[in-house]
Scaffold this active site. Sequence first.
Site, mmCIF file in Angstrom:
data_model
loop_
_atom_site.group_PDB
_atom_site.id
_atom_site.type_symbol
_atom_site.label_atom_id
_atom_site.label_comp_id
_atom_site.label_asym_id
_atom_site.label_seq_id
_atom_site.Cartn_x
_atom_site.Cartn_y
_atom_site.Cartn_z
ATOM 1 N N SER A 7 47.628 29.542 42.049
ATOM 2 C CA SER A 7 48.266 30.852 42.186
ATOM 3 C C SER A 7 47.275 31.898 42.705
ATOM 4 C CB SER A 7 48.797 31.309 40.825
ATOM 5 O OG SER A 7 47.712 31.370 39.914
ATOM 6 N N LEU A 10 42.184 32.251 46.790
ATOM 7 C CA LEU A 10 41.574 31.234 47.652
ATOM 8 C C LEU A 10 42.617 30.222 48.125
ATOM 9 C CD1 LEU A 10 38.816 30.224 48.774
ATOM 10 C CD2 LEU A 10 38.740 28.673 46.836
ATOM 11 N N ARG A 39 48.371 28.466 35.520
ATOM 12 C CA ARG A 39 49.166 28.888 34.351
ATOM 13 C C ARG A 39 50.442 29.607 34.755
ATOM 14 N NH1 ARG A 39 44.501 32.418 31.684
ATOM 15 N NH2 ARG A 39 44.794 33.263 33.767
ATOM 16 N N LYS A 146 31.605 27.975 45.323
ATOM 17 C CA LYS A 146 30.547 28.878 44.885
ATOM 18 C C LYS A 146 31.209 30.080 44.191
ATOM 19 C CE LYS A 146 30.008 32.458 48.185
ATOM 20 N NZ LYS A 146 29.658 33.752 47.867
ATOM 21 N N LYS A 180 30.703 26.075 59.329
ATOM 22 C CA LYS A 180 30.969 26.741 60.615
ATOM 23 C C LYS A 180 30.296 25.949 61.723
ATOM 24 C CE LYS A 180 30.999 31.307 58.529
ATOM 25 N NZ LYS A 180 32.095 32.158 58.823
ATOM 26 N N GLU A 214 27.855 42.897 56.884
ATOM 27 C CA GLU A 214 29.313 43.089 56.950
ATOM 28 C C GLU A 214 29.619 44.551 57.170
ATOM 29 O OE1 GLU A 214 31.939 41.220 54.207
ATOM 30 O OE2 GLU A 214 30.264 40.096 53.352
ATOM 31 N N ASP A 233 25.436 37.054 45.385
ATOM 32 C CA ASP A 233 26.596 36.771 46.244
ATOM 33 C C ASP A 233 26.185 36.113 47.565
ATOM 34 O OD1 ASP A 233 29.394 36.932 46.801
ATOM 35 O OD2 ASP A 233 29.005 38.586 48.177
ATOM 36 N N HIS A 238 24.210 31.368 50.864
ATOM 37 C CA HIS A 238 24.221 31.377 52.331
ATOM 38 C C HIS A 238 22.846 31.625 52.940
ATOM 39 C CE1 HIS A 238 28.398 31.564 51.632
ATOM 40 N NE2 HIS A 238 28.509 32.860 51.522
#
Length: 484
Positions: A7, A10, A39, A146, A180, A214, A233, A238
Amino acid sequence: MVIFGASGDLAWRKLVPALFNLYDSGHLPDQFFILGVSRTNWDDREFRGQMQDAVTRHCDTQSGKCSDFLSHLYYHRLEYDQPEDYKALATLLKHLGQKTGAKDNLLFNLALPPSLPPVVSRKLAQAGLSQPGPNHQGWIRVVVEKPFGHDLESSRYLNQTMAQAFSEDQIFRVDHYLAKETVQNIIMFRFANAIFEPIWNRNFVDKVVIIASEKLGVGHRAGYYEGTGVLRDMFQNHMLQLLSLTAMEPPSMWAADRVRDEKTKVFRSLRPFTSQAVDQHLLLGQYGAGKEIKGYRQESGVAQTSLTPTFAMLKVYVDNWRWQGVPFYLVSGKRMAQKVTRMVIFFRQVPHSMFRQVLGQDITQNRLFLNIHPEEAISLSFQTKGPGPVLCLRTVRMVFDYAVDPSGLSLGAYEKALLDCMQGEQMLFWRQDGVELCWSFLEPVLNRCESCGDRASRLHTYTPGSWGPEEVKTILPDWPEPAL
Ligand SMILES: NC(=O)c1ccc[n+]([C@@H]2O[C@H](COP(=O)([O-])OP(=O)(O)OC[C@H]3O[C@@H](n4cnc5c(N)ncnc54)[C@H](OP(=O)(O)O)[C@@H]3O)[C@@H](O)[C@H]2O)c1
């Protein structure tokens, strides 16, 4: 395939659209089913409705295969810690295997918040679902997303609990970045061309800059990001992966463990930080407010006094024969001038400039750009004579661009990662030792920036749409030139 957390974001945004694309391009087997598990109180029909929305929003459905694809989807409601629910899951899997003919191979995809994979792994093992039984012809694998823990201790706990249920060759730790096309191409470029390897070392390379910036802010991920920050993060995964691809020795052959062995050696060679070195080699920032743009502290879900960094530059050294003394600058941030992912190899300057009387001493260094985003391109810069009667040099670039000759089918990162899981190819996935080595390397940095008394004064505010705090120049004086 069983998607736990079906649900969630991702599954909706990435996994099911990627599975549709694989189906559409003929990469899924004839007999398969996708069972969504979470759930939320859905039935098959409601789950298919949600996923239809996901597929039509994210994929090209002109082939008309969408409804056929959706007929392979099923849903099972489950409480993640309830053994009885796993017994029911086992019965359902047997039933769906018989109904669809897809009874040999089982892929569990744990698209769940980080606290849950240990719980689910344990319950799967208790229900006899983690290992093939005596009459089982196929394989069982598990995919985990991750972040692989929040620090060294939690990553060890995750690894240990998963190892009690699955063997290492069953576990696929996804870092979709690595799937990638252009990231994979770094290995091809380095090791299928003879001309670069002899100069790929401290004798010819002056420095390496790895950038992943970003344009966007934290957006709806503020809740997650507040407790994470840019180092956890981006750097633990990465950035250190990109570093290892740039710095690793040639593997003896194209095989998952040979490649992962070489990456692991790079992680082992990273020079550990003393607390004094952290101060000299790390710069942290947080985006402030701009014209019509909220600062990080004004984002919903972020504390007004938050000290979470949204930008970092880290200067690291790889202590081995090849790279001794060559600095690697890792830079990542949100709300920056551009969305760019790029590695720049700066070669040494010419030893002596014969043009010094006319042009001065400095001649721009040769640079190799390994571009991952927005261009998917490799370019090499060099000096030529500027046209005209006056003696002058100009920098030009020789470029290979994937977009110019897109022959062959290019798979998206999630498609490639899912396909590799199904084919048992672990090359692009993290191995347990690599995860723990990267946490061990970063932990002193995290401890220093999270527990020091002057934490606030170390966090430099930067303007959204800029290339980070001005203070970055104390670590890399020509920043942001390498990013441009
Ligand atoms: N989203 C992305 O683009 C992305 C990218 C890279 C990595 N990841 C990683 O992939 C995993 C899944 O990401 P996601 O974005 O799909 O996560 P999510 O939407 O927050 O959670 C997925 C599902 O987990 C269930 N869940 C169980 N306990 C929960 C709890 N305490 N809080 C929230 N949800 C809970 C929820 O389903 P029910 O309530 O129905 O059980 C939820 O729909 C995470 O580890 C994430 O870090 C995500």
